[in-house]
Design an enzyme around this catalytic site. Structure first.
Site, PDB file in Angstrom:
ATOM      1  N   THR A   1      -4.643   0.511   6.569  1.00 11.77           N
ATOM      2  CA  THR A   1      -5.216  -0.766   6.126  1.00 11.77           C
ATOM      3  C   THR A   1      -6.688  -0.608   5.747  1.00 11.77           C
ATOM      4  O   THR A   1      -7.147  -1.269   4.829  1.00 11.77           O
ATOM      5  CB  THR A   1      -5.111  -1.849   7.221  1.00 11.77           C
TER       6      THR A   1
ATOM      7  N   HIS B   1      15.913  15.455 -25.510  1.00 15.03           N
ATOM      8  CA  HIS B   1      16.409  16.843 -25.502  1.00 15.03           C
ATOM      9  C   HIS B   1      16.365  17.406 -24.091  1.00 15.03           C
ATOM     10  O   HIS B   1      15.731  16.834 -23.205  1.00 15.03           O
ATOM     11  CB  HIS B   1      15.556  17.677 -26.457  1.00 15.03           C
TER      12      HIS B   1
ATOM     13  N   ARG C   1      20.588  13.042 -23.478  1.00 13.63           N
ATOM     14  CA  ARG C   1      20.320  13.987 -24.562  1.00 13.63           C
ATOM     15  C   ARG C   1      21.030  13.466 -25.808  1.00 13.63           C
ATOM     16  O   ARG C   1      21.921  12.610 -25.746  1.00 13.63           O
ATOM     17  CB  ARG C   1      20.862  15.363 -24.186  1.00 13.63           C
ATOM     18  N   HIS C   2      20.675  13.996 -26.957  1.00 16.25           N
ATOM     19  CA  HIS C   2      21.376  13.701 -28.213  1.00 16.25           C
ATOM     20  C   HIS C   2      22.826  14.196 -28.113  1.00 16.25           C
ATOM     21  O   HIS C   2      23.171  14.978 -27.218  1.00 16.25           O
ATOM     22  CB  HIS C   2      20.664  14.432 -29.354  1.00 16.25           C
TER      23      HIS C   2
ATOM     24  N   LYS D   1       0.828  -1.220   0.000  1.00 15.87           N
ATOM     25  CA  LYS D   1       0.000   0.000   0.000  1.00 15.87           C
ATOM     26  C   LYS D   1       0.859   1.267   0.000  1.00 15.87           C
ATOM     27  O   LYS D   1       0.565   2.221  -0.707  1.00 15.87           O
ATOM     28  CB  LYS D   1      -0.936   0.027   1.217  1.00 15.87           C
TER      29      LYS D   1
ATOM     30  N   ASN E   1      23.622  23.567 -30.979  1.00 16.81           N
ATOM     31  CA  ASN E   1      24.208  23.713 -29.636  1.00 16.81           C
ATOM     32  C   ASN E   1      25.432  24.615 -29.705  1.00 16.81           C
ATOM     33  O   ASN E   1      25.623  25.480 -28.848  1.00 16.81           O
ATOM     34  CB  ASN E   1      24.632  22.360 -29.052  1.00 16.81           C
TER      35      ASN E   1
ATOM     36  N   ARG F   1      14.654  16.897 -18.669  1.00 18.69           N
ATOM     37  CA  ARG F   1      14.407  17.451 -17.328  1.00 18.69           C
ATOM     38  C   ARG F   1      13.055  16.991 -16.793  1.00 18.69           C
ATOM     39  O   ARG F   1      12.930  16.640 -15.621  1.00 18.69           O
ATOM     40  CB  ARG F   1      14.400  18.987 -17.394  1.00 18.69           C
TER      41      ARG F   1
ATOM     42  N   ALA G   1      14.917  20.018 -22.364  1.00 21.19           N
ATOM     43  CA  ALA G   1      13.690  20.280 -21.588  1.00 21.19           C
ATOM     44  C   ALA G   1      12.935  18.977 -21.322  1.00 21.19           C
ATOM     45  O   ALA G   1      12.432  18.745 -20.212  1.00 21.19           O
ATOM     46  CB  ALA G   1      12.803  21.274 -22.337  1.00 21.19           C
TER      47      ALA G   1
ATOM     48  N   ARG H   1      18.948  15.248 -34.713  1.00 19.60           N
ATOM     49  CA  ARG H   1      20.054  15.086 -33.760  1.00 19.60           C
ATOM     50  C   ARG H   1      19.833  13.899 -32.821  1.00 19.60           C
ATOM     51  O   ARG H   1      20.807  13.315 -32.320  1.00 19.60           O
ATOM     52  CB  ARG H   1      20.297  16.386 -32.987  1.00 19.60           C
TER      53      ARG H   1
ATOM     54  N   GLU I   1      11.868  18.193 -28.674  1.00 19.42           N
ATOM     55  CA  GLU I   1      12.221  19.265 -27.737  1.00 19.42           C
ATOM     56  C   GLU I   1      11.065  20.245 -27.572  1.00 19.42           C
ATOM     57  O   GLU I   1      10.190  20.363 -28.454  1.00 19.42           O
ATOM     58  CB  GLU I   1      13.489  19.989 -28.238  1.00 19.42           C
TER      59      GLU I   1
ATOM     60  N   GLY J   1      15.985  25.112 -30.309  1.00 20.93           N
ATOM     61  CA  GLY J   1      15.076  24.413 -31.232  1.00 20.93           C
ATOM     62  C   GLY J   1      15.784  23.940 -32.495  1.00 20.93           C
ATOM     63  O   GLY J   1      16.897  23.441 -32.461  1.00 20.93           O
TER      64      GLY J   1
HETATM   65  O1  F6P Z   1      19.781  24.670 -26.091  1.00 22.68           O
HETATM   66  C1  F6P Z   1      19.353  23.376 -26.306  1.00 22.68           C
HETATM   67  C2  F6P Z   1      17.885  23.224 -26.019  1.00 22.68           C
HETATM   68  O2  F6P Z   1      17.535  21.879 -26.154  1.00 22.68           O
HETATM   69  C3  F6P Z   1      16.946  24.099 -26.882  1.00 22.68           C
HETATM   70  O3  F6P Z   1      16.607  23.542 -28.128  1.00 22.68           O
HETATM   71  C4  F6P Z   1      15.752  24.272 -25.977  1.00 22.68           C
HETATM   72  O4  F6P Z   1      14.939  25.341 -26.365  1.00 22.68           O
HETATM   73  C5  F6P Z   1      16.459  24.461 -24.659  1.00 22.68           C
HETATM   74  O5  F6P Z   1      17.598  23.645 -24.668  1.00 22.68           O
HETATM   75  C6  F6P Z   1      15.615  24.106 -23.450  1.00 22.68           C
HETATM   76  O6  F6P Z   1      16.256  24.567 -22.292  1.00 22.68           O
HETATM   77  P1  F6P Z   1      15.679  25.855 -21.522  1.00 22.68           P
HETATM   78  O7  F6P Z   1      14.289  25.505 -21.173  1.00 22.68           O
HETATM   79  O8  F6P Z   1      16.586  25.997 -20.332  1.00 22.68           O
HETATM   80  O9  F6P Z   1      15.708  27.044 -22.431  1.00 22.68           O
END
Ligand code: F6P
Length: 423
Positions: free
Chosen positions: A109, A369, A231-232, A31, A238, A374, A371, A283, A303, A244
């Site tokens: 319970t 990617h 990540r890629h 539980k 980058n 995360r 974001a 990527r 992303e 994006g």
């Molecule tokens: O810079 C790489 C990346 O993946 C971008 O394409 C994306 O917009 C960004 O990171 C996301 O990170 P944040 O939310 O911190 O801007």
């Protein structure tokens, strides 16, 4: 009146629903494990969620050392003490709802109709619907391992000889069995979970939220397996510090693709049915191209969509759209890029990915990617959505997560060529 370009996202209408999820089951039926899992999922989706564990009230208010006699139903004094702990936890839960709490998980319970009626009536008076979740297990091997692994680590048995603890705990279970009443139609809405998701019985479920919880419960299992998040490899965007886009890998990114393949081959046991999931972006698929397993590409892993700012650098956004830039800095979770997405939007679209990841019984590698990674990481590590937007997830690093009974073990494996973080 002109519409503001900034339309903050919300995961759902505020206070659209509140719900008390009331656990039911003998001791050692998972539980607490289920309660934590549901709480993690709901918090990640943005619900104000809290677990109210009656055992914790007992330990805190009545002391730590309770041997099995305390749980004997013929021990009237103890019975009344346990009931008052259940009531105290319920009153706190109702107070928390009054202050804006949305989903409470009441972990006890609740093994008699009488006890369940007390909780249900309290919730009904407060206008909070109840969903009972009963965990039934008759698989002796699962019960024995839960008794050993979980209960022996329980605060109830600190410093107690393991054999004695098992004996006492088994006697405690026997006391509860004497009065145990399984859920039936008189209890209202419920989900019965039999032998960790092998069978599910649903009764009188209404609304979106119970349906979502059922999807989590359906996919519960306790088979340990790693989830590799990465990540890629480094892309041309980058290097140019652009957000994006759909850029190719750089030579460093290519080297990461090769090292990731070595990592994969070193970690996968022959015969493992390993899943490799990537976004649809170049990527990510290029990073996966030397891996020996077939790819599953998910649009949901793409992303965060930077909308009209796609392809710009952070400095360009700041110089050309200072207000938008400042808004994002202030509330990165809810800030939705004009014609794009917020982190909350990303969490929402990742929900099916989480359910699928939970379902997997074999290792899974997810190449995605910043974001998105995360948000996935925040789910597994039970980080509040508000903090996930700034989590450190460097390029060229595999994050190995192994879900366990309490949460997740984490190991980070850097695979060469560190890359300075984009800001
Ligand atoms: O810079 C790489 C990346 O993946 C971008 O394409 C994306 O917009 C960004 O990171 C996301 O990170 P944040 O939310 O911190 O801007």
């Amino acid at each position: 009146m002109e519409r503001p370009s900034y339309l903050p996202s919300t995961l759902r209408p505020p206070r659209a629903q509140c719900l008390a999820v009331v656990m039911v089951g003998l001791p050692a039926r998972g539980k607490t494990y289920i309660s934590r899992k549901l709480a993690r999922y709901l918090s990640w989706l943005g619900y104000q969620t809290r677990v109210f564990n009656v055992g914790a009230y007992r330990r805190e208010r009545l002391g730590m050392k309770h041997t099995h006699e305390f749980f004997d139903p013929s021990n009237m004094e103890a019975e009344s003490a346990r009931r008052s702990m259940a009531r105290a936890a319920m009153e706190d839960m109702l107070g928390w709802f009054r202050e804006g709490g949305e989903v409470a998980i009441y972990d006890a319970t609740n093994h008699t109709r009488d006890r369940r009626a007390m909780v249900r009536q309290g919730c009904e008076r407060a206008g909070v619907p109840v969903l009972f979740v009963e965990s039934i297990c008759d698989d002796e091997a699962i019960i024995a391992s839960t008794v050993r692994e979980i209960k022996l680590n329980s605060p109830d048995y600190v410093g107690v000889d393991p054999d004695e603890a098992v004996q006492d705990f088994s006697a405690r279970i026997a006391h509860y069995e004497q009065r145990y009443e399984t859920l039936d139609a008189s209890d209202g809405s419920f989900v019965k979970l039999i032998n960790v998701g092998h069978e599910l019985v649903l009764h009188d479920l209404r609304g979106d939220l119970p349906g979502r919880l059922v999807r989590v419960l359906m996919n519960l299992h306790i088979v340990p397996r790693p989830v590799w998040l990465t990540r890629h490899g480094e892309s041309a965007y980058n290097v140019a510090k652009r957000v994006g886009g759909d850029a190719d890998l750089t030579p460093r990114g290519e080297r990461f693709a090769v090292r990731l393949t070595d990592f994969f081959n070193d970690h996968v046991i022959p015969g493992d049915d390993v899943q490799v999931w990537t976004s649809t972006l170049k990527r990510a698929t290029q990073t996966a191209r030397y891996l020996p397993s077939p790819l599953v590409t998910w649009r949901a892993l793409d992303e965060i969509d930077a909308g009209i700012f796609d392809g710009m650098t952070y400095e360009e956004i700041k110089a050309q759209h200072p207000e938008e830039y400042a808004r994002r800095q202030k509330d990165k979770l809810r800030y939705r890029y004009p014609r794009g997405e917020s982190y909350e939007d990303v969490i929402q679209r990742l929900e099916p990915i989480i359910i699928e990841l939970e379902r997997q019984r074999s290792p899974t590698m997810v190449i995605t990617h910043r974001a998105v990674l995360r948000c996935l990481y925040a789910y597994f590590l039970d980080q509040p959505p508000s903090s996930c937007t700034r989590l450190d997830v460097p390029l060229h690093t595999v994050i190995e997560l192994t879900p366990n009974a309490y949460g997740c073990d984490e190991e980070r494996v850097p695979l060469g060529d560190p890359v300075p973080e984009e800001v």
